[in-house]
Design a protein around this motif. Structure first.
Motif, PDB file in Angstrom:
ATOM      1  N   ALA A 162       4.502 -19.705  33.505  1.00 38.84           N
ATOM      2  CA  ALA A 162       5.400 -19.440  32.377  1.00 38.84           C
ATOM      3  C   ALA A 162       5.714 -17.953  32.265  1.00 38.84           C
ATOM      4  O   ALA A 162       6.845 -17.557  31.945  1.00 38.84           O
ATOM      5  CB  ALA A 162       4.785 -19.955  31.079  1.00 38.84           C
ATOM      6  N   ALA A 163       4.716 -17.120  32.538  1.00 41.11           N
ATOM      7  CA  ALA A 163       4.905 -15.669  32.482  1.00 41.11           C
ATOM      8  C   ALA A 163       5.887 -15.204  33.550  1.00 41.11           C
ATOM      9  O   ALA A 163       6.758 -14.354  33.295  1.00 41.11           O
ATOM     10  CB  ALA A 163       3.565 -14.963  32.647  1.00 41.11           C
ATOM     11  N   ILE A 164       5.781 -15.763  34.745  1.00 39.26           N
ATOM     12  CA  ILE A 164       6.683 -15.383  35.837  1.00 39.26           C
ATOM     13  C   ILE A 164       8.109 -15.838  35.531  1.00 39.26           C
ATOM     14  O   ILE A 164       9.076 -15.096  35.764  1.00 39.26           O
ATOM     15  CB  ILE A 164       6.181 -15.958  37.174  1.00 39.26           C
ATOM     16  N   CYS A 165       8.249 -17.038  34.988  1.00 38.62           N
ATOM     17  CA  CYS A 165       9.576 -17.516  34.611  1.00 38.62           C
ATOM     18  C   CYS A 165      10.191 -16.631  33.529  1.00 38.62           C
ATOM     19  O   CYS A 165      11.408 -16.405  33.512  1.00 38.62           O
ATOM     20  CB  CYS A 165       9.497 -18.964  34.118  1.00 38.62           C
ATOM     21  N   THR A 166       9.363 -16.120  32.639  1.00 36.09           N
ATOM     22  CA  THR A 166       9.840 -15.205  31.598  1.00 36.09           C
ATOM     23  C   THR A 166      10.247 -13.865  32.205  1.00 36.09           C
ATOM     24  O   THR A 166      11.254 -13.260  31.801  1.00 36.09           O
ATOM     25  CB  THR A 166       8.764 -14.989  30.529  1.00 36.09           C
ATOM     26  N   ALA A 167       9.491 -13.395  33.202  1.00 32.69           N
ATOM     27  CA  ALA A 167       9.753 -12.102  33.824  1.00 32.69           C
ATOM     28  C   ALA A 167      11.068 -12.067  34.582  1.00 32.69           C
ATOM     29  O   ALA A 167      11.668 -11.003  34.736  1.00 32.69           O
ATOM     30  CB  ALA A 167       8.609 -11.729  34.759  1.00 32.69           C
ATOM     31  N   ILE A 168      11.541 -13.210  35.046  1.00 36.68           N
ATOM     32  CA  ILE A 168      12.795 -13.230  35.821  1.00 36.68           C
ATOM     33  C   ILE A 168      14.013 -13.554  34.949  1.00 36.68           C
ATOM     34  O   ILE A 168      15.136 -13.582  35.434  1.00 36.68           O
ATOM     35  CB  ILE A 168      12.720 -14.238  36.994  1.00 36.68           C
TER      36      ILE A 168
ATOM     37  N   ILE B  88       3.773 -11.151  25.366  1.00 31.40           N
ATOM     38  CA  ILE B  88       2.593 -11.945  25.722  1.00 31.40           C
ATOM     39  C   ILE B  88       3.043 -13.389  25.851  1.00 31.40           C
ATOM     40  O   ILE B  88       3.698 -13.929  24.937  1.00 31.40           O
ATOM     41  CB  ILE B  88       1.471 -11.827  24.658  1.00 31.40           C
ATOM     42  N   VAL B  89       2.724 -13.994  26.985  1.00 31.90           N
ATOM     43  CA  VAL B  89       3.078 -15.395  27.210  1.00 31.90           C
ATOM     44  C   VAL B  89       1.804 -16.206  27.374  1.00 31.90           C
ATOM     45  O   VAL B  89       1.060 -16.033  28.339  1.00 31.90           O
ATOM     46  CB  VAL B  89       3.971 -15.558  28.462  1.00 31.90           C
ATOM     47  N   MET B  90       1.545 -17.048  26.404  1.00 28.57           N
ATOM     48  CA  MET B  90       0.394 -17.954  26.428  1.00 28.57           C
ATOM     49  C   MET B  90       0.818 -19.258  25.765  1.00 28.57           C
ATOM     50  O   MET B  90       1.536 -19.258  24.767  1.00 28.57           O
ATOM     51  CB  MET B  90      -0.784 -17.359  25.660  1.00 28.57           C
ATOM     52  N   ASN B  91       0.351 -20.365  26.313  1.00 25.69           N
ATOM     53  CA  ASN B  91       0.595 -21.670  25.703  1.00 25.69           C
ATOM     54  C   ASN B  91       2.095 -21.926  25.490  1.00 25.69           C
ATOM     55  O   ASN B  91       2.504 -22.529  24.508  1.00 25.69           O
ATOM     56  CB  ASN B  91      -0.156 -21.766  24.366  1.00 25.69           C
ATOM     57  N   ASN B  92       2.910 -21.417  26.432  1.00 28.30           N
ATOM     58  CA  ASN B  92       4.366 -21.589  26.393  1.00 28.30           C
ATOM     59  C   ASN B  92       5.028 -20.970  25.166  1.00 28.30           C
ATOM     60  O   ASN B  92       6.131 -21.378  24.763  1.00 28.30           O
ATOM     61  CB  ASN B  92       4.748 -23.076  26.485  1.00 28.30           C
ATOM     62  N   GLU B  93       4.383 -19.962  24.572  1.00 31.85           N
ATOM     63  CA  GLU B  93       4.986 -19.220  23.471  1.00 31.85           C
ATOM     64  C   GLU B  93       5.213 -17.773  23.884  1.00 31.85           C
ATOM     65  O   GLU B  93       4.416 -17.194  24.628  1.00 31.85           O
ATOM     66  CB  GLU B  93       4.121 -19.273  22.216  1.00 31.85           C
TER      67      GLU B  93
ATOM     68  N   LEU C 206       8.588 -15.066  19.164  1.00 33.05           N
ATOM     69  CA  LEU C 206       9.976 -14.713  19.482  1.00 33.05           C
ATOM     70  C   LEU C 206      10.715 -15.899  20.075  1.00 33.05           C
ATOM     71  O   LEU C 206      11.933 -16.005  19.964  1.00 33.05           O
ATOM     72  CB  LEU C 206      10.015 -13.553  20.479  1.00 33.05           C
ATOM     73  N   GLY C 207       9.951 -16.764  20.749  1.00 34.42           N
ATOM     74  CA  GLY C 207      10.579 -17.908  21.398  1.00 34.42           C
ATOM     75  C   GLY C 207       9.553 -18.737  22.139  1.00 34.42           C
ATOM     76  O   GLY C 207       8.350 -18.636  21.896  1.00 34.42           O
ATOM     77  N   ILE C 208      10.043 -19.537  23.070  1.00 39.88           N
ATOM     78  CA  ILE C 208       9.188 -20.446  23.826  1.00 39.88           C
ATOM     79  C   ILE C 208       9.608 -20.458  25.285  1.00 39.88           C
ATOM     80  O   ILE C 208      10.686 -19.980  25.649  1.00 39.88           O
ATOM     81  CB  ILE C 208       9.244 -21.885  23.269  1.00 39.88           C
ATOM     82  N   VAL C 209       8.737 -21.012  26.110  1.00 37.68           N
ATOM     83  CA  VAL C 209       9.094 -21.318  27.494  1.00 37.68           C
ATOM     84  C   VAL C 209       9.194 -22.838  27.592  1.00 37.68           C
ATOM     85  O   VAL C 209       8.222 -23.552  27.341  1.00 37.68           O
ATOM     86  CB  VAL C 209       8.049 -20.782  28.496  1.00 37.68           C
ATOM     87  N   ASP C 210      10.377 -23.325  27.928  1.00 35.02           N
ATOM     88  CA  ASP C 210      10.620 -24.762  27.989  1.00 35.02           C
ATOM     89  C   ASP C 210      11.373 -25.081  29.268  1.00 35.02           C
ATOM     90  O   ASP C 210      12.395 -24.460  29.568  1.00 35.02           O
ATOM     91  CB  ASP C 210      11.441 -25.193  26.769  1.00 35.02           C
ATOM     92  N   ASN C 211      10.842 -26.017  30.029  1.00 34.13           N
ATOM     93  CA  ASN C 211      11.470 -26.421  31.294  1.00 34.13           C
ATOM     94  C   ASN C 211      11.675 -25.216  32.213  1.00 34.13           C
ATOM     95  O   ASN C 211      12.739 -25.042  32.808  1.00 34.13           O
ATOM     96  CB  ASN C 211      12.804 -27.124  31.009  1.00 34.13           C
ATOM     97  N   ASP C 212      10.644 -24.370  32.280  1.00 33.63           N
ATOM     98  CA  ASP C 212      10.619 -23.174  33.133  1.00 33.63           C
ATOM     99  C   ASP C 212      11.679 -22.142  32.741  1.00 33.63           C
ATOM    100  O   ASP C 212      12.104 -21.332  33.567  1.00 33.63           O
ATOM    101  CB  ASP C 212      10.808 -23.557  34.615  1.00 33.63           C
ATOM    102  N   GLU C 213      12.084 -22.137  31.481  1.00 31.81           N
ATOM    103  CA  GLU C 213      13.095 -21.193  31.004  1.00 31.81           C
ATOM    104  C   GLU C 213      12.622 -20.524  29.727  1.00 31.81           C
ATOM    105  O   GLU C 213      12.101 -21.189  28.813  1.00 31.81           O
ATOM    106  CB  GLU C 213      14.414 -21.932  30.738  1.00 31.81           C
TER     107      GLU C 213
END
Length: 328
Positions: free
Chosen positions: A131-137, A148-153, A179-186
């Motif tokens: 999830a962190a890598i998907c956020t970084a790109i 901080i990316v943990m638990n898809n938040e 601030l948001g979420i990570v959902d479906n690798d986004e």
């Protein structure tokens, strides 16, 4: 293909149970951790950077500054899209906040950890790292400061804190929410950060202490810190920003000896303010020269004061660093 530099510093995400002592210790290599993040090569080209393999409590301000310098070098590279840093959760918010204050870059900088070690059922390290890598790109992650990316938040370094010793969703922005979420690798963002400051420094003043106010407390700890060479003291005061009356003498002692005193609240939410005027109350302390620390928790206010003192001893400038935006 985006390139993401993944800096490994250790923490539970790198741990497994040592059968000799029946307890978790740092043991996994960076390659072993990345091997559990399946299919990530479809999203990003990963550059592994080995910084350390230590548990969270072994992180120090000096190591944080070394990490900051490393990240500054990496974000200057044209081929790097974003940075991901693995970290022990016990001190993660302090390192994240220091990086947020010292690094001025539009590129995404993500810190990630795990609450379960790799020997446990439900190891969350690999999912958090993906999830962190998907956020970084993500283009949406730019200009957000350190996340901080943990638990898809998705949480801002300036707002998040560790709230639970065990829960997977331990990192929360209690006052404002994620601030948001990570959902479906986004990475999906729902709001922006309104306050963001930067302190330009390559050094840190480590002689800053943190004292928590409790009922009936006196001035002994404050005077001890001053006499031991403290350059700054962060007070976790009661409620809106008040201390027991017997602490006032120690605060006066600190200020008269040139020690910078910053006050925050021991409450998990809300800013301090000089609302009350009795002995030991916020108005009395502010009149003595105490700086108000907004809604920061004590551990983050300490990091901020360490960095501020590394740049100046001018009380007015330090006051501006802490109070601008909160009390104007």
């Amino acid at each position: 293909m985006h390139k993401v530099a993944v800096i490994f510093t250790g923490g539970t995400i790198s741990m497994k149970i040592d059968p000799r002592i029946s307890a978790a210790i740092p043991a996994l290599s960076s390659e072993e951790i990345m091997s559990m993040v399946t299919n990530i090569d479809k999203y990003a080209d990963i550059e592994i950077v080995n910084f350390a393999r230590i548990p969270g409590p072994h992180m120090t301000p000096q190591r944080m500054m070394e990490l900051s310098k490393l990240v500054k070098k990496l974000v200057k590279r044209d081929d790097i899209t974003g940075i991901v840093i693995t970290h022990g959760t016990d001190s993660l918010e302090e390192t994240a906040y220091l990086l947020d204050l010292t690094i001025n870059s539009q590129k995404p900088i993500i810190i990630v950890g795990a609450m379960r070690n790799s020997s446990e059922l439900g190891y969350d390290g690999s999912s958090n790292l993906s999830a962190a890598i998907c956020t970084a790109i993500s283009e949406q992650s730019k200009h957000k400061g350190v996340l901080i990316v943990m638990n898809n938040e998705l949480n801002a370094a300036s707002e998040v804190t560790k709230t639970h010793t065990l829960a997977l969703d331990t990192f929360k922005s209690l006052e404002f929410g994620p601030l948001g979420i990570v959902d479906n690798d986004e990475a999906i963002f729902y709001r922006e950060i309104t306050k963001h400051i930067h302190i330009e420094t390559e050094t840190i003043e480590e002689r800053v202490d943190l004292i928590k106010a409790v009922a009936g407390m006196d001035s002994r700890l404050i005077k001890f810190c001053v006499d031991s060479g403290s350059k700054g003291i962060v007070l976790e005061a009661m409620g809106r920003g008040n201390v027991p009356p017997m602490m006032v003498e120690g605060i006066e002692y600190a200020v008269s000896h040139g020690v910078v005193v910053v006050m925050v609240s021991r409450c998990p939410m809300g800013r301090v303010l000089d609302t009350y005027g009795y002995e030991g109350a916020g108005r009395t302390l502010r009149n003595l020269g105490v700086i108000l620390g907004g809604n920061l928790p004590g551990q983050k206010a300490r990091i901020k004061l360490m960095l501020a003192l590394s740049t100046t001893n001018d009380l007015k400038r330090i006051k501006t660093i802490f109070e601008k935006g909160f009390y104007q």
